[in-house]
Motif scaffolding. Structure first.
Motif, mmCIF file in Angstrom:
data_model
loop_
_atom_site.group_PDB
_atom_site.id
_atom_site.type_symbol
_atom_site.label_atom_id
_atom_site.label_comp_id
_atom_site.label_asym_id
_atom_site.label_seq_id
_atom_site.Cartn_x
_atom_site.Cartn_y
_atom_site.Cartn_z
ATOM 1 N N MET A 381 -19.269 10.406 -76.790
ATOM 2 C CA MET A 381 -18.417 9.768 -77.781
ATOM 3 C C MET A 381 -17.461 10.798 -78.376
ATOM 4 S SD MET A 381 -17.896 9.142 -81.310
ATOM 5 C CE MET A 381 -19.420 9.469 -82.174
ATOM 6 N N ILE A 382 -16.163 10.469 -78.314
ATOM 7 C CA ILE A 382 -15.131 11.293 -78.950
ATOM 8 C C ILE A 382 -14.503 10.441 -80.036
ATOM 9 C CG2 ILE A 382 -13.046 12.654 -78.623
ATOM 10 C CD1 ILE A 382 -13.701 12.774 -75.634
ATOM 11 N N ALA A 383 -14.681 10.842 -81.287
ATOM 12 C CA ALA A 383 -14.144 10.084 -82.413
ATOM 13 C C ALA A 383 -12.997 10.850 -83.048
ATOM 14 C CB ALA A 383 -15.235 9.817 -83.444
ATOM 15 N N VAL A 384 -11.856 10.172 -83.205
ATOM 16 C CA VAL A 384 -10.666 10.765 -83.829
ATOM 17 C C VAL A 384 -10.393 9.976 -85.109
ATOM 18 C CG1 VAL A 384 -8.238 11.346 -83.580
ATOM 19 C CG2 VAL A 384 -9.756 11.428 -81.573
ATOM 20 N N ALA A 385 -10.544 10.627 -86.269
ATOM 21 C CA ALA A 385 -10.392 9.951 -87.560
ATOM 22 C C ALA A 385 -9.259 10.593 -88.348
ATOM 23 C CB ALA A 385 -11.693 10.021 -88.347
ATOM 24 N N ASP A 386 -8.433 9.746 -88.962
ATOM 25 C CA ASP A 386 -7.341 10.234 -89.811
ATOM 26 C C ASP A 386 -7.391 9.535 -91.157
ATOM 27 O OD1 ASP A 386 -5.642 7.792 -89.934
ATOM 28 O OD2 ASP A 386 -5.404 8.131 -87.777
ATOM 29 N N LYS A 387 -6.543 9.971 -92.072
ATOM 30 C CA LYS A 387 -6.432 9.376 -93.408
ATOM 31 C C LYS A 387 -5.020 8.859 -93.607
ATOM 32 C CE LYS A 387 -9.950 12.523 -95.229
ATOM 33 N NZ LYS A 387 -10.268 13.588 -96.223
ATOM 34 N N GLY A 388 -4.528 8.172 -92.598
ATOM 35 C CA GLY A 388 -3.136 7.730 -92.616
ATOM 36 C C GLY A 388 -2.946 6.322 -93.136
ATOM 37 N N ILE A 389 -1.916 5.673 -92.611
ATOM 38 C CA ILE A 389 -1.494 4.371 -93.142
ATOM 39 C C ILE A 389 -2.421 3.244 -92.719
ATOM 40 C CG2 ILE A 389 0.918 5.085 -93.254
ATOM 41 C CD1 ILE A 389 1.390 3.522 -90.663
ATOM 42 N N GLY A 390 -3.242 3.460 -91.695
ATOM 43 C CA GLY A 390 -4.139 2.408 -91.244
ATOM 44 C C GLY A 390 -3.413 1.290 -90.519
ATOM 45 N N ILE A 391 -4.166 0.311 -90.073
ATOM 46 C CA ILE A 391 -3.609 -0.828 -89.325
ATOM 47 C C ILE A 391 -4.033 -2.102 -90.035
ATOM 48 C CG2 ILE A 391 -3.522 -1.998 -87.089
ATOM 49 C CD1 ILE A 391 -4.515 0.643 -85.840
ATOM 50 N N PRO A 392 -3.107 -3.016 -90.330
ATOM 51 C CA PRO A 392 -3.490 -4.294 -90.943
ATOM 52 C C PRO A 392 -4.568 -4.982 -90.105
ATOM 53 C CG PRO A 392 -1.105 -4.040 -90.958
ATOM 54 C CD PRO A 392 -1.652 -2.911 -90.145
ATOM 55 N N ILE A 393 -5.585 -5.523 -90.773
ATOM 56 C CA ILE A 393 -6.739 -6.056 -90.063
ATOM 57 C C ILE A 393 -6.367 -7.195 -89.115
ATOM 58 C CG2 ILE A 393 -7.282 -7.650 -91.955
ATOM 59 C CD1 ILE A 393 -10.270 -7.108 -91.280
ATOM 60 N N GLN A 396 -5.020 -5.702 -85.691
ATOM 61 C CA GLN A 396 -5.796 -4.741 -84.908
ATOM 62 C C GLN A 396 -6.107 -5.241 -83.501
ATOM 63 O OE1 GLN A 396 -9.242 -3.413 -87.137
ATOM 64 N NE2 GLN A 396 -8.000 -2.891 -88.938
ATOM 65 N N GLN A 397 -6.206 -6.556 -83.333
ATOM 66 C CA GLN A 397 -6.524 -7.100 -82.005
ATOM 67 C C GLN A 397 -5.358 -6.963 -81.016
ATOM 68 O OE1 GLN A 397 -6.887 -11.438 -82.042
ATOM 69 N NE2 GLN A 397 -5.900 -11.473 -84.065
ATOM 70 N N TYR A 398 -4.174 -6.629 -81.505
ATOM 71 C CA TYR A 398 -3.003 -6.555 -80.622
ATOM 72 C C TYR A 398 -2.576 -5.126 -80.288
ATOM 73 C CZ TYR A 398 -2.628 -11.328 -82.441
ATOM 74 O OH TYR A 398 -2.891 -12.627 -82.803
ATOM 75 N N ILE A 399 -3.253 -4.122 -80.837
ATOM 76 C CA ILE A 399 -2.716 -2.758 -80.735
ATOM 77 C C ILE A 399 -2.742 -2.218 -79.298
ATOM 78 C CG2 ILE A 399 -3.350 -2.203 -83.103
ATOM 79 C CD1 ILE A 399 -5.699 -0.590 -81.959
ATOM 80 N N PHE A 400 -3.557 -2.809 -78.413
ATOM 81 C CA PHE A 400 -3.611 -2.332 -77.031
ATOM 82 C C PHE A 400 -2.705 -3.138 -76.101
ATOM 83 C CE2 PHE A 400 -7.773 -0.920 -78.727
ATOM 84 C CZ PHE A 400 -7.618 0.430 -78.519
ATOM 85 N N GLU A 401 -1.864 -4.001 -76.681
ATOM 86 C CA GLU A 401 -0.893 -4.733 -75.884
ATOM 87 C C GLU A 401 0.393 -3.895 -75.747
ATOM 88 O OE1 GLU A 401 -0.162 -8.602 -77.415
ATOM 89 O OE2 GLU A 401 -2.262 -9.259 -77.229
ATOM 90 N N PRO A 402 0.971 -3.838 -74.555
ATOM 91 C CA PRO A 402 2.185 -3.026 -74.369
ATOM 92 C C PRO A 402 3.304 -3.453 -75.316
ATOM 93 C CG PRO A 402 1.273 -3.662 -72.244
ATOM 94 C CD PRO A 402 0.513 -4.438 -73.289
ATOM 95 N N PHE A 403 3.984 -2.450 -75.891
ATOM 96 C CA PHE A 403 5.160 -2.600 -76.759
ATOM 97 C C PHE A 403 4.834 -3.173 -78.135
ATOM 98 C CE2 PHE A 403 6.771 -3.110 -72.365
ATOM 99 C CZ PHE A 403 7.533 -1.955 -72.294
#
Length: 456
Positions: A381-393, A396-403
């Motif tokens: 498991m490689i976990a990458v965590a940030d404290k940024g702007i986040g993604i609206p809940i 989130q289901q669309y973030i792996f769709e192209p463009f």
């Protein structure tokens, strides 16, 4: 549970229920026949007891001789001859038997039968010139009882043998039923993007399996055409599109070196050069996304140590994002170093992980980003965590769709291709990606890869 096992169990269950019902029916009818035969023998003795005991005479002696000479003496046989009183209210039961037994004889004037614990009773009512009589004959039937016990043992043995044979027959039946499907599955598993020209072996007949083979082969025809079209496009695009873009970018860069350019003209040329560079990056990402759509040729795969992969990616990202702060957490690394290895294409995994790390730095405005590596349950498991702007809940289901780009990323430059490309690469390595994000709180993306120890 496999279909073969289901068919075997279903066949075994149906056969077992059938055997139980058949054995129960055999035992029931045999016991009923034994009981009926024994009761008829008792009823014959009831009539003889009446002839012998109600009014003894010469005929009675003859009946007694017949009974003694020709009828088998039953075990514990006993006769009860009861003369009924004129007032039936004074009648007392001579034997402790159910009231229904006496009611059938005295009120309904019927024959009565009763048995309990292998003790049989048969009674009858006789209205004679010498009075009204109740005759009851009782006896036990040990031979018939032993026959039923032996029959039960035989039926149990037959049931055990039959169920065993049924299970074996069910296995054979399911094997020959599923065998064509098993061969079909084996052939389908051997298919990949590299041998789509191969076809499944046709099966003679018009059953469902032959139709399935025919349907698969038709699908393979369409897939082969689609893959060839995609492959041709990727190959042509890599040559035909990159060449003019390189020329445009080079000519614009050369034009910018000219000192006699007017400021406005120089600004336009810079725009052309920048947009050509962006278009080149988009094209490279699209080509990478298309190429990772194939199932991957493993000739370039090799053992990859994940902690070293993370260190390499951090070094690459810091060259691109020098202002970014990246903390590496190796506190959960396993003591066994062989559990730190996976198998794959190092360049592709570097590209996938660097996309995630660069996004973490970019969308957190270079706040600290933590990378954690762990190994458990046969997975890395490689976990990458940030404290940024986040993604609206809801996005989130669309973030792996192209463009696709989240609604809160308009101030950040990007094309929406990095994460889909990363997902394709991870899937290519038989891994998965998980995401946890909260708007204005940060995002954590977890990459899971199978542990593949290096061959010694």
């Amino acid at each position: 549970m496999k279909i073969k096992t289901k068919i075997t169990l279903l066949f075994f269950l149906i056969s077992t229920v059938g055997l139980i019902l058949m054995n129960a029916a055999i035992f029931y009818f045999v016991s009923e026949f034994n009981f009926e035969d024994f009761f008829k023998r008792l009823e014959a003795r009831v009539r003889l007891a009446a002839q012998i005991n109600i009014h003894p005479n010469e005929k009675s002696v003859a009946y007694q001789e017949v009974r003694s000479g020709y009828l088998e003496k039953l075990v514990n046989e006993r006769d009860y001859v009861i003369k009924l009183p004129q007032d039936m209210r004074n009648f007392k039961k001579p034997i402790d038997l159910p009231d229904a037994f006496y009611n059938d004889i005295l009120k309904k004037k019927l024959k009565a039968r009763y048995n309990k614990a292998n003790k049989f009773y048969s009674g009858g009512y006789f209205d004679t010139p010498y009075g009204k009589y109740l005759i009851i004959v009782s006896a036990t039937d040990p031979y018939g009882f032993r026959e039923l016990v032996e029959l039960r043992k035989v039926l149990v043995v037959i049931f055990i043998i039959a169920t065993t044979l049924t299970y074996i027959a069910g296995n054979i039946f399911s094997y020959y039923t599923i065998n064509p499907l098993s061969r079909l599955i084996k052939q389908v598993k051997n298919l990949s993007a590299n041998n789509l020209h191969e076809r499944l072996d046709e099966i003679n007949g018009k059953d469902e399996i032959s139709e399935l083979v025919h349907t698969f082969n038709n699908m393979l025809n369409r897939l082969e055409t689609a893959f060839e079209t995609q492959n041709n496009f990727v190959s042509n695009a890599s040559h035909e599109l990159r060449t003019p873009l390189t020329i445009i970018s080079g000519e614009a860069q050369l034009l910018l070196t000219q000192k006699q350019l007017e400021p406005e003209t120089k600004k336009l040329v810079e725009t052309i050069h920048n947009e050509a560079e962006k278009l080149g990056q988009i094209l490279a990402s699209l080509l990478g996304l298309a190429q990772t759509g194939f199932d991957g040729k493993k000739q370039n795969w090799q053992p990859i140590r994940v902690d070293e992969l993370v260190m390499t990616v951090v070094g690459l990202v810091k060259k691109i994002e020098p202002e970014g702060t990246i903390d590496i957490n190796f506190s959960s690394l396993p003591e066994d170093e062989t559990k730190l290895y996976t198998e794959g294409n190092a360049n592709l995994l570097q590209l996938a992980l660097s996309n995630i790390v660069m996004n973490a730095c970019k969308y957190s405005n270079n706040q600290p980003v933590e990378i954690k590596v762990a190994s458990e349950n046969g997975r890395l498991m490689i976990a990458v965590a940030d404290k940024g702007i986040g993604i609206p809940i809801e996005e989130q289901q669309y973030i792996f769709e192209p463009f696709f780009r989240a609604s809160n990323t308009t101030e950040f430059e990007g094309y929406g291709i990095g994460l889909p490309l990363t997902l394709n690469i991870i899937r290519l390595h038989k891994g998965s990606i998980g995401i946890r994000s909260e708007e204005m709180a940060g995002t954590e993306i977890q990459i899971f890869l199978p542990v593949v120890p290096p061959v010694s």
